[in-house]
Design a protein around this motif. Structure first.
Motif, short mmCIF file in Angstrom:
data_model
loop_
_atom_site.label_atom_id
_atom_site.label_comp_id
_atom_site.label_asym_id
_atom_site.label_seq_id
_atom_site.Cartn_x
_atom_site.Cartn_y
_atom_site.Cartn_z
N ILE A 1 49.40 39.47 55.28
CA ILE A 1 48.93 39.37 53.90
C ILE A 1 47.75 40.31 53.67
N GLY A 2 47.73 40.89 52.49
CA GLY A 2 46.59 41.68 52.06
C GLY A 2 45.71 40.82 51.17
N ILE A 3 44.44 41.16 51.13
CA ILE A 3 43.47 40.44 50.31
C ILE A 3 42.72 41.48 49.49
N LEU A 4 42.86 41.42 48.18
CA LEU A 4 42.17 42.36 47.30
C LEU A 4 41.31 41.54 46.35
N GLY A 5 40.01 41.54 46.63
CA GLY A 5 39.09 40.79 45.79
C GLY A 5 38.39 41.72 44.82
N GLY A 6 37.76 41.14 43.82
CA GLY A 6 37.01 41.93 42.86
C GLY A 6 36.72 41.11 41.62
N THR A 7 35.91 41.67 40.76
CA THR A 7 35.61 40.98 39.51
C THR A 7 36.78 41.12 38.54
N PHE A 8 37.49 42.26 38.62
CA PHE A 8 38.65 42.51 37.75
C PHE A 8 38.27 42.29 36.29
N ASP A 9 37.27 43.03 35.86
CA ASP A 9 36.68 42.81 34.52
C ASP A 9 36.63 44.14 33.74
N PRO A 10 37.79 44.72 33.38
CA PRO A 10 39.17 44.25 33.55
C PRO A 10 39.84 44.87 34.79
N PRO A 11 41.00 44.31 35.20
CA PRO A 11 41.79 44.96 36.24
C PRO A 11 42.38 46.25 35.67
N HIS A 12 42.47 47.29 36.51
CA HIS A 12 42.93 48.58 36.00
C HIS A 12 43.89 49.25 36.98
N ALA A 13 44.31 50.45 36.63
CA ALA A 13 45.31 51.19 37.41
C ALA A 13 44.86 51.42 38.84
N GLY A 14 43.55 51.58 39.07
CA GLY A 14 43.05 51.77 40.42
C GLY A 14 43.26 50.55 41.30
N HIS A 15 43.08 49.37 40.72
CA HIS A 15 43.32 48.13 41.48
C HIS A 15 44.79 48.04 41.88
N VAL A 16 45.67 48.36 40.94
CA VAL A 16 47.11 48.29 41.22
C VAL A 16 47.47 49.31 42.29
N ALA A 17 46.92 50.52 42.19
CA ALA A 17 47.21 51.58 43.17
C ALA A 17 46.78 51.16 44.57
N ALA A 18 45.62 50.50 44.67
CA ALA A 18 45.13 50.04 45.97
C ALA A 18 46.07 49.01 46.58
N ALA A 19 46.50 48.06 45.76
CA ALA A 19 47.40 47.00 46.24
C ALA A 19 48.75 47.58 46.65
N VAL A 20 49.28 48.49 45.84
CA VAL A 20 50.58 49.12 46.16
C VAL A 20 50.48 49.91 47.46
N ALA A 21 49.40 50.67 47.63
CA ALA A 21 49.22 51.46 48.86
C ALA A 21 49.17 50.54 50.08
N ALA A 22 48.41 49.46 49.99
CA ALA A 22 48.31 48.52 51.12
C ALA A 22 49.65 47.87 51.42
N HIS A 23 50.33 47.44 50.38
CA HIS A 23 51.62 46.78 50.55
C HIS A 23 52.62 47.69 51.25
N LYS A 24 52.72 48.93 50.77
CA LYS A 24 53.70 49.87 51.32
C LYS A 24 53.31 50.37 52.71
N GLN A 25 52.07 50.81 52.85
CA GLN A 25 51.68 51.48 54.09
C GLN A 25 51.45 50.53 55.25
#
Length: 196
Positions: A5-29
Motif C-alpha cells: 500500500i502507498g500512503i499519500l498524506g497532505g492538506t489537499f486544500d485543494p487536491p490538484h494534478a500534482g497529487h494525482v500524478a504522485a499517486a499514479v507514479a507510485a502505484h505504477k512504478q
C-alpha cells in the motif's frame, strides 16, 4: 488484504494534478495494490487551519481520484483530534496491515525536512518512502536520517502546480483549470470555495 500500500498524506486544500500524478507514479512504478489518500486534519508544518472544511477536502479528494480504482480516501486524520502526526497514522496502518509493504509517498520538498518530522526514527521503521523527483530539488535524504530511511525515487512528468498558487488564483477570481481535476474544479465552483 493488500500486499503493498502507498500512503499519500497532505492538506489537499485543494487536491490538484500534482497529487494525482504522485499517486499514479507510485502505484505504477512500485506495483502497489492501493494508495491511501489521507487528508490531514491539522498538518504539523502548516501555519493556520486549512481554508476548506475537512468534509470539502475529503469530497474533493474523492473527486480528484475518481478515475483511480486503486485509490482509497482514508479520513482517519480529519477525524482525529489535534495535530495530524504521520507517525500515528503509520502506527495504525502497521497494525491494520502488518504483512503489507507500506510506502509513504512524498515530494522532494518534504523529503528535505523529513528529519524534522515527529518520531522520525520510528516512522522510518514502520514505512518505506518513495519520493517524487522535481527539477532542482535534491532527492537525497537529510544526513541525520540517511542510515534509517529506505527510499525509492519515482519518475513522473513535471507538474508545476501548488495548492497555495491555486487558492490565490481562485481568490483573485481566476479559473486555474489546468491544475485542477475537473470534478474538483466543479465542486469548488458549486461551493464557492477559496473566494475572498
Amino acid at each position: 488484504m493488500p500486499a503493498a500500500i502507498g500512503i499519500l498524506g497532505g492538506t489537499f486544500d485543494p487536491p490538484h494534478a500534482g497529487h494525482v500524478a504522485a499517486a499514479v507514479a507510485a502505484h505504477k512504478q512500485l506495483g502497489l495494490d492501493e494508495v491511501r489518500i489521507i487528508p490531514a486534519g491539522q498538518a504539523p508544518m502548516r501555519t493556520g487551519a486549512p481554508v476548506a472544511s475537512s468534509a470539502d477536502r475529503a469530497t474533493m479528494c474523492r473527486l480528484a481520484f475518481a478515475d483511480c480504482p486503486w485509490a482509497v480516501i482514508d479520513e482517519r486524520e480529519i477525524h482525529r483530534e489535534g495535530t495530524s502526526w504521520s507517525v500515528e497514522t503509520a502506527r495504525e496502518l502497521a497494525k491494520e496491515f502488518p504483512e503489507a509493504l507500506r510506502v509513504w509517498v512524498l515530494g522532494a520538498d518534504q523529503l528535505a525536512r523529513l528529519d524534522r518530522w515527529k518520531d522520525v526514527a520510528e516512522l522510518c521503521s514502520l514505512v518505506e518512502f518513495a519520493v517524487l523527483s522535481r527539477a532542482g530539488i535534491s532527492t537525497v535524504p537529510p544526513p541525520a536520517i540517511a542510515a534509517l530511511i529506505r527510499l525509492t525515487v519515482l519518475k513522473a512528468p513535471a507538474v508545476q502546480v501548488s495548492s497555495t498558487a491555486l487558492r490565490e488564483a481562485l481568490r483573485r477570481g481566476d479559473s486555474p483549470r489546468n491544475g485542477l481535476p475537473l470534478g474538483v474544479a466543479r465542486h469548488i465552483d458549486e461551493r464557492s470555495l477559496y473566494q475572498a
